[in-house]
Design a protein around this motif. Structure first.
Motif, PDB file in Angstrom:
ATOM      1  N   ASN A  47      -4.881   7.338  -0.910  1.00 48.49           N
ATOM      2  CA  ASN A  47      -4.394   6.060  -0.412  1.00 48.49           C
ATOM      3  C   ASN A  47      -4.523   5.061  -1.556  1.00 48.49           C
ATOM      4  OD1 ASN A  47      -4.031   7.004   2.244  1.00 48.49           O
ATOM      5  ND2 ASN A  47      -6.195   6.655   2.701  1.00 48.49           N
ATOM      6  N   ALA A  92      -3.640   0.722  -2.666  1.00 51.17           N
ATOM      7  CA  ALA A  92      -3.157  -0.596  -2.254  1.00 51.17           C
ATOM      8  C   ALA A  92      -3.359  -1.574  -3.398  1.00 51.17           C
ATOM      9  CB  ALA A  92      -3.898  -1.071  -1.007  1.00 51.17           C
ATOM     10  N   SER A  93      -2.533  -2.599  -3.410  1.00 48.74           N
ATOM     11  CA  SER A  93      -2.685  -3.616  -4.443  1.00 48.74           C
ATOM     12  C   SER A  93      -2.228  -4.962  -3.905  1.00 48.74           C
ATOM     13  CB  SER A  93      -1.889  -3.248  -5.702  1.00 48.74           C
ATOM     14  OG  SER A  93      -0.521  -3.532  -5.514  1.00 48.74           O
ATOM     15  N   LEU A 143     -19.562  -8.569   4.861  1.00 43.38           N
ATOM     16  CA  LEU A 143     -18.617  -7.644   5.470  1.00 43.38           C
ATOM     17  C   LEU A 143     -19.344  -6.643   6.352  1.00 43.38           C
ATOM     18  CD1 LEU A 143     -16.428  -7.246   2.275  1.00 43.38           C
ATOM     19  CD2 LEU A 143     -16.000  -8.711   4.262  1.00 43.38           C
ATOM     20  N   ALA A 193      -6.527  -9.942  -0.764  1.00 38.10           N
ATOM     21  CA  ALA A 193      -5.318 -10.706  -0.408  1.00 38.10           C
ATOM     22  C   ALA A 193      -5.710 -11.970   0.355  1.00 38.10           C
ATOM     23  CB  ALA A 193      -4.378  -9.836   0.430  1.00 38.10           C
ATOM     24  N   THR A 194      -6.659 -11.836   1.248  1.00 36.74           N
ATOM     25  CA  THR A 194      -7.132 -12.989   2.021  1.00 36.74           C
ATOM     26  C   THR A 194      -7.783 -14.011   1.090  1.00 36.74           C
ATOM     27  OG1 THR A 194      -7.522 -11.522   3.903  1.00 36.74           O
ATOM     28  CG2 THR A 194      -8.540 -13.699   3.993  1.00 36.74           C
ATOM     29  N   ASP A 210     -20.544  -3.875  -0.090  1.00 36.11           N
ATOM     30  CA  ASP A 210     -19.185  -3.346  -0.106  1.00 36.11           C
ATOM     31  C   ASP A 210     -18.603  -3.343  -1.520  1.00 36.11           C
ATOM     32  OD1 ASP A 210     -16.862  -2.489   1.733  1.00 36.11           O
ATOM     33  OD2 ASP A 210     -15.949  -3.898   0.340  1.00 36.11           O
ATOM     34  N   ASN A 226     -10.805   4.564   3.005  1.00 31.05           N
ATOM     35  CA  ASN A 226     -10.362   3.263   3.473  1.00 31.05           C
ATOM     36  C   ASN A 226     -10.165   2.324   2.287  1.00 31.05           C
ATOM     37  OD1 ASN A 226      -9.889   0.967   4.939  1.00 31.05           O
ATOM     38  ND2 ASN A 226     -11.384   1.516   6.515  1.00 31.05           N
ATOM     39  N   LEU A 277     -18.524   4.348   7.588  1.00 29.67           N
ATOM     40  CA  LEU A 277     -17.358   3.524   7.291  1.00 29.67           C
ATOM     41  C   LEU A 277     -17.442   2.736   5.986  1.00 29.67           C
ATOM     42  CD1 LEU A 277     -16.785   2.104  10.897  1.00 29.67           C
ATOM     43  CD2 LEU A 277     -15.566   3.989   9.832  1.00 29.67           C
ATOM     44  N   ASP A 288      -7.231   0.425   1.646  1.00 28.56           N
ATOM     45  CA  ASP A 288      -6.500  -0.812   1.879  1.00 28.56           C
ATOM     46  C   ASP A 288      -7.379  -1.928   2.417  1.00 28.56           C
ATOM     47  OD1 ASP A 288      -6.495   1.195   3.853  1.00 28.56           O
ATOM     48  OD2 ASP A 288      -4.960   0.185   5.031  1.00 28.56           O
ATOM     49  N   LYS A 289      -8.480  -1.564   3.083  1.00 29.45           N
ATOM     50  CA  LYS A 289      -9.292  -2.652   3.647  1.00 29.45           C
ATOM     51  C   LYS A 289      -9.872  -3.522   2.546  1.00 29.45           C
ATOM     52  CE  LYS A 289     -14.142  -1.391   4.650  1.00 29.45           C
ATOM     53  NZ  LYS A 289     -15.180  -1.454   5.680  1.00 29.45           N
ATOM     54  N   SER A 327       0.848  -1.189   0.000  1.00 29.51           N
ATOM     55  CA  SER A 327       0.000   0.000   0.000  1.00 29.51           C
ATOM     56  C   SER A 327       0.879   1.232   0.000  1.00 29.51           C
ATOM     57  CB  SER A 327      -0.931   0.006   1.221  1.00 29.51           C
ATOM     58  OG  SER A 327      -0.185   0.080   2.411  1.00 29.51           O
ATOM     59  N   ILE A 367      -8.407  -4.174  -0.263  1.00 29.42           N
ATOM     60  CA  ILE A 367      -7.317  -5.002  -0.803  1.00 29.42           C
ATOM     61  C   ILE A 367      -6.938  -6.125   0.165  1.00 29.42           C
ATOM     62  CG2 ILE A 367      -4.901  -4.940  -1.575  1.00 29.42           C
ATOM     63  CD1 ILE A 367      -6.939  -3.776  -3.574  1.00 29.42           C
ATOM     64  N   GLU A 368      -7.066  -5.870   1.466  1.00 33.02           N
ATOM     65  CA  GLU A 368      -6.801  -6.952   2.435  1.00 33.02           C
ATOM     66  C   GLU A 368      -7.768  -8.110   2.203  1.00 33.02           C
ATOM     67  OE1 GLU A 368      -4.169  -6.056   3.427  1.00 33.02           O
ATOM     68  OE2 GLU A 368      -4.098  -4.460   4.909  1.00 33.02           O
ATOM     69  N   VAL A 369      -9.015  -7.765   1.905  1.00 35.38           N
ATOM     70  CA  VAL A 369     -10.005  -8.819   1.654  1.00 35.38           C
ATOM     71  C   VAL A 369      -9.591  -9.634   0.427  1.00 35.38           C
ATOM     72  CG1 VAL A 369     -12.396  -9.275   0.948  1.00 35.38           C
ATOM     73  CG2 VAL A 369     -11.922  -7.598   2.748  1.00 35.38           C
TER      74      VAL A 369
END
Lengths: 565, 565
Positions: free
Chosen positions: A336, A338-339, A423, A406-407, A434, A397, A429, A399-400, A329, A402-404
């Motif tokens: 912001n 992220a990838s 989610l 990545a998971t 989503d 927000n 928020l 990066d959140k 990120s 991208i975390e999903v």
């Protein structure tokens, strides 16, 4: 019998290994050797010293030899360069930079964490001038910062638009310097595809950075640089951020195997070709689980995981090695980003059968303060629907999401899984559906052949070829700026204006962000129009895609006025 | 043949179903009936009108009947109450609230999305007074807001500390009113465990909310309320937010099956016991995939998914139904919070063999601006390591960590998977070892028996029983506030002070956030101390856990001074 473990190099890899080793064995003798004066520092925070966001460079140093000794009973020898390894004797030769003395130290296990060094192409004239800097450690950033402040510099060039180059440029700009960024490729930030990178390009120029792509550094003169295309740029200093090269000299000299990528080769447990020597961090090659081959990945998170795994392996604790996917990120001015995983370019290069979607939803409920458009691109395998990667850029927000992804990649998730994820949601928020659910739904529509789309990069050609493009926004939105030859047929009117839409040629539909055009495309399809395409990215995406190149070339614009929100 | 589909109720369920139906079938006749004047509004954003964050209540309305007609060719009949269903004739009876007329409307398929109604316990004196409000729709919030503004109210009581109660209380407080919150249970926000809820309790009182737990509303007088414990609170209005009850009357009257939870029973495809009638949203019971049984879940995200699945099923498109796990988030004053899956209370009630960890890492690199402590609790199955749920509270990017856990639960992830996740990192946005990786590592240490911990809730008893507690922080930190009978042996000194640590009794170790105590516990264990426990949550967690109850009771404090950061 007491284990004696030597560690070459501190920071993410070495320091993490040392602390974990101590927790596993209170009696082990653990010694870390660091060439420089700091055994553990926040590598990724270095650029923020230039803007003063990290005002005191001392706070970049996370641990001193004293703390290591007192807290962990670990000896950290700074200013101590390990100059060679005697594998047969199981010793290393250490050179004390202060006294100049060298001495031998024996080991049971040796852990190499030497990192990677910034590339400094020796063939370029002036590359060794004293106003040419690289950014690798606290001393580097202190020297660069001091040079700027003491000489009241006003103009600096950053060579290279990767993470370090971009963050250095941002922080210099925040410190009110004139900054030029020279990037050899056609875009900065290569973890992102070219279309997504245009958002970075706009952010850079919007914040006054002189961004030059498709060009390289040719020569450093006194008070200026010259690019390969012949541009002269007046600068008083140069920061080289072209890339890094794994520090393999010590390993190579010791006859340890080097991998196909030029980094140290290790096995599942990060053991080198010598079973008593481990290697971790930026100096090794890792297995990329999506590319199915060794890769370089200079990131702190994986280095820490490797370090822990090494400590565990020394003490007989088995560890899984899932390989890497490459998650990162960045914060850049007001953005912001992220990838994770593969982008279209890397998926294509790896031979995947891929497709992608690009959506622009709100990052939170539209009527809440600070709701913003998020740019989200999802890459998946066709026809399996397996998720390969994603990129997201926006103000909130980011990066959140991208975390999903990545998971999901790690858990071998598909678009169906992503669509079904439940989610969290509250208006401040996020949104009830989503961004990642939304992307999966659009991708499934495409995968299952429910509708077809063209990418934002294809729009210029469509316009130039006088394709039939419908702008599905309301008339006032159209009037405020539109594609040069688009026909304005709002979603709210099209059912009464079907006779204006040709059945014998392809029809392309866009709106602002893709929601209205999606509904129109589905309706037209159901009404028997067979050659209908949604324009991915819609008018917001087109505006961003075109902006930077419109600015730096003299080509004709395809929009009357951009719309960025 | 044209499909005629009637939808009872708009908002998340009904409106989503309608739009999806239109995309699937341009020719279907789609009619929505809504009892109130608004067919689609942002339910979850209602409380924000009270603070003026959403200034114009009209912006809460997302779509009008005109937009539905023009964009989607869907007829939305507002002020139209569906009063009964004739299943045999496949008709509904509609009452027009404006004219008072009733009429019949036939259907091929009927979708029920009537929602849930706020509970108003009729037995309480004064419950029907004109200054007693509930918050379900735009009209409700407009009336409440108008009553407050027009009568210049200064004091309001909110009954119930769930999502709506807490958000209403926050927004009233932001509007400078004196707000009392009365909660019957021993904590507000029941998706969170009691220990985590203490953080909310502190946030409420820190922002001037008069929070009363373990008490209920007994009576509403003129100008005051009386609680069950006999407290008199001067208030000029009351907001009831005790909970909601699924709107099942229409379904029950039509003889549709009601489930064990009291909500409408549906099958995999959200078909009721009548194959031509579907039901979605807050009125139905859903299958909880972790509890393995029907549950109520009044959330917008799942409602939208159900609506889409219903539209798909009507048109023969199969859908998976993974059940629900219950993911939610909330913004409360300066805090963000999110949770997913089971907490300790629900896991225990469901008969799981569970364990949990509670960690307090920094949400981003410590030296970056706005770095804050995050409170993160992870619940997992013992001995499988299967992830059951998580709760997070803090100031920054809280929800992103919970999205990862929600994804993990859906993908049947274990602690090993969570530990290995490769997530994004940059100093402004996170830490190299993300919070969720960190939690998994701590949990695995516990699961694999590498160390033992006691929970923050047990500390008071330890202190009262004069347990041997080591405070592993430095002396200056200890002096600034500590547990009343803790012995200060800093991590940096303990190896020289081992003789002060008893071997014949249990020893409990804490520091500020758990990092130093963890290292000391591991070292002591390796040195042969067998009865060593880490105190989960450490001093920050203890301070937060004790604070609210210290404030509202006259019990003796166990800390000399709290430390919250």
């Amino acid at each position: 019998m007491t284990n004696k473990i030597l560690i070459v190099g501190g920071v993410a890899g070495g320091a993490s290994a040392a602390a974990r080793l101590r927790r596993l064995d209170e009696n082990a003798e653990i010694i870390m050797f660091e060439k420089g004066p700091h055994v553990s520092f926040s590598n990724c925070s270095l650029p923020y010293h230039l803007s003063g966001m990290v005002e005191d460079s001392k706070s970049l140093v996370l641990s001193t030899p004293e703390t290591f000794k007192k807290r962990f009973n670990i000896e950290a020898r700074v200013n101590s360069e390990v100059i060679n390894i005697n594998r047969e004797k199981r010793t290393i030769m250490v050179k004390d930079a202060v006294t100049g003395n060298t001495y031998e130290e024996g080991y049971d296990k040796l852990i190499l964490s030497p990192g990677a060094a910034p590339i400094r192409p020796g063939s370029i004239e002036g590359i060794h001038n004293k106003n040419v800097f690289t950014v690798r450690n606290v001393v580097d950033i202190e020297q660069l910062n001091a040079y700027i402040k003491e000489n009241d510099l006003t103009d600096v060039a950053v060579i290279g638009g990767g993470f370090i180059g971009v963050e250095v440029a941002e922080n210099l700009r925040l410190a009110k310097l004139n900054v030029s960024v020279i990037e050899f490729a056609d875009q900065i930030m290569t973890p992102y595809d070219y279309d997504m990178a245009q958002i970075f390009h706009k952010e850079m120029v919007d914040h006054g950075v002189n961004l030059i792509v498709n060009d390289g550094l040719a020569k450093i003169n006194d008070g200026s640089i010259e690019t390969q295309s012949g541009k002269q740029i007046m600068v008083q200093a140069v920061v080289l951020a072209i890339g890094v090269r794994p520090e393999t000299r010590l390993a190579e000299d010791a006859g340890l195997e080097i991998g196909e990528t030029g980094a140290i080769k290790v096995d599942h447990n990060y053991v080198t070709s010598d079973s008593n020597i481990y290697a971790v961090g930026d100096a090794i090659e890792v297995y990329h689980r999506l590319l199915h081959k060794p890769a370089l990945l200079a990131l702190a998170g994986p280095a820490q995981k490797q370090a822990r795994a090494v400590a565990d392996h020394i003490y007989g604790i088995p560890n899984r090695n899932l390989g890497v996917i490459g998650s990162s990120s960045i914060h850049l001015f007001d953005l912001n980003a992220a990838s994770t995983g593969l982008n279209v370019r890397t998926a294509d290069k790896a031979g995947y059968s891929w497709d992608s979607v690009y959506i622009l939803p709100a990052d939170k409920v539209g009527l809440m303060p600070n709701s913003n458009v998020m740019h989200f691109k999802l890459v998946y395998e066709n026809p399996t629907g397996r998720i390969l990667g994603a990129q997201a850029i926006g103000k909130g927000n980011i990066d959140k999401r991208i975390e999903v992804i990545a998971t999901m990649i790690t858990m071998n998730g598909t678009l169906e899984d992503l669509k079904d994820l439940e989610l969290t949601y509250s208006p401040m928020l996020g949104t009830a559906k989503d961004v990642v659910n939304h992307a999966a739904l659009v991708a499934l529509n495409q995968l299952y052949g429910k509708y077809r789309e063209v990418k934002v990069a294809q729009v210029r050609e469509l316009v130039e070829n006088n394709a039939f493009i419908i702008d599905a926004r309301e008339q006032n939105e159209y009037n405020a700026g539109h594609l040069k030859n688009a026909v304005n047929i709002p979603l709210s009117e099209f059912r009464d204006r079907l006779d204006e839409i040709p059945k014998d040629m392809a029809v392309y539909v866009h709106c602002r962000s893709g929601q209205r055009s999606y509904n129109m495309v589905m309706a037209l399809k159901n009404l028997g129009f067979t050659n209908i395409f949604n324009i991915s990215g819609s008018y917001l995406g087109i505006s961003l895609y075109e902006y930077y190149n419109d600015l730096v070339t003299d080509r004709e614009k395809i929009v009357t006025t951009y719309n960025f929100k």
